[in-house]
Design a protein around this motif. Structure first.
Motif: not given
Length: 122
Positions: A101-107
């Motif tokens: 998934g997106w590397w900058a997703d805090i979750l």
């Protein structure tokens, strides 16, 4: 339990450089740097996965470099050509499960350091 401790934050003038460090316990997870400026949401700055692949926010590409020394269990963020808009609290984070998934997703991140302050004056 993974522990992360950031250091290296300081006050510098525009155009200056800083190197942030994040020492950690454990190993074999993806890691990232985030920042939160006053009045703004936390945003991804850079990340490195366990193969060494790196990712950057458009705002820091060409100025910041993320790297990792597995022997020293330290994550670095070399920041050059600093701008006043880089002023923020900087946090390192660990994705223990190495999610896709997106590397900058805090979750996607399970563990966080307490942060180190970077202030850039014009």
């Amino acid at each position: 339990q993974v522990q992360l401790v950031e250091s290296g934050g300081d006050s510098v003038q525009s155009g200056g450089s800083l190197r942030l460090s994040c020492t950690y316990t454990g190993n074999n997870f993806d890691m990232a740097w985030f920042r939160r400026a006053p009045g703004k949401e936390r945003e991804g700055v850079a990340a490195i996965d366990n193969t060494g692949l790196t990712f950057y926010a458009n705002s820091v590409k060409g100025r910041f470099t993320v790297s990792q020394d597995n022997a020293k269990k330290t994550l670095y963020l070399q920041m050059n050509s600093l701008k006043p808009e880089d002023t923020a609290m900087y946090y390192c984070a660990a994705d223990f499960y190495r999610r896709s998934g997106w590397w900058a997703d805090i979750l996607n991140y399970d563990y966080w350091g307490q942060g180190t302050q970077v202030t850039v004056s014009s």
